[in-house]
Design a protein around this motif. Structure first.
Motif: not given
Length: 253
Positions: A109, A128, A132, A141, A144
């Motif tokens: 992200f 976000i 998630t 992931t 960020v």
């Protein structure tokens, strides 16, 4: 609409409650009434502030407790250059690119200030978190990435540098006279810097509750598109949102 007055009544107040458009404002001589003129000037000032207010990545990081974040800049050294040179906003600063953590990530992200830092400050972290929460355990992931003076295509550079298969760029959209805090989300599967085009992306626009798309609605659509992109092996014009009508706007307007 049940609140529309009977025939012969004033329709404008009822219609204005259903839209953010400036309709039926009347006039004072050859100009707008003073109240509406002042409202227009305030909206214009809010739009200018959204474009020129500096991005505060620490605000977004603070709203994501427990989530690793990385700060980067684009090749645009300052705001005037960013506004005049869109191409520089699409490329990472070379020094910052070298500091990005590489790995085998399924998604990264990227929070990009774009043309409204206000939109990013107010909405990005919530989107976000909601997205998630919907992803399965098989989604790896990445940290960020908080990107300053950034445009959507900067996400291609970030994904390539970090080794992420999918990139989701949350970016402040161009403010208008009725919305200065609109957030956009751009999904791209296997982006290639300098090769990927806008036809290869999927976009969700106007994320800004209570007057736009809600966080949960945006997260549901994003998670669905991400899963489908992985199945198809691509995003963009070949990937359609099949999650239902985009009507998840808080009511009443």
């Amino acid at each position: 609409m049940t609140d529309v007055p009977a025939h012969g009544g004033d329709l404008w107040p009822a219609l204005r409650r259903r839209t953010q458009a400036r309709i039926g404002l009347g006039r004072a001589g050859t100009a707008l009434p003073t109240r509406h003129r002042l409202e227009l000037q305030a909206a214009h000032a809010a739009a200018r502030d959204a474009v020129h207010s500096p991005f505060a990545p620490e605000r977004v990081a603070a709203a994501l407790p427990g989530t690793a974040t990385v700060r980067v800049r684009s090749a645009a050294p300052d705001r005037p250059t960013y506004l005049q040179r869109p191409d520089l906003g699409r490329r990472l600063d070379a020094t910052d690119r070298a500091h990005l953590p590489a790995g085998e990530w399924d998604v990264v992200f990227v929070v990009a200030d774009g043309l409204s830092s206000r939109a990013v400050h107010e909405h990005a972290a919530a989107v976000i978190r909601a997205t998630t929460a919907r992803l399965g355990d098989d989604w790896r992931t990445a940290p960020v990435v908080l990107a300053e003076q950034a445009r959507v295509a900067l996400g291609d550079d970030v994904a390539a540098a970090m080794g992420a298969t999918t990139v989701v760029v949350l970016v402040g959209e161009r403010p208008g006279m009725s919305a200065a805090d609109s957030l956009g989300a751009y999904l791209t599967y296997r982006p290639v810097p300098g090769v990927t085009t806008d036809a290869d992306r999927n976009c969700l626009s106007n994320i800004r509750p209570p007057l736009g798309l809600t966080y949960e609605a945006a997260a549901g659509k994003l998670a669905g598109l991400m899963a489908r992109a992985r199945e198809l092996g691509g995003s963009g014009v070949g990937l359609k949102d099949e999650s239902g009508p985009p009507c998840a706007i808080a009511q009443p307007l």
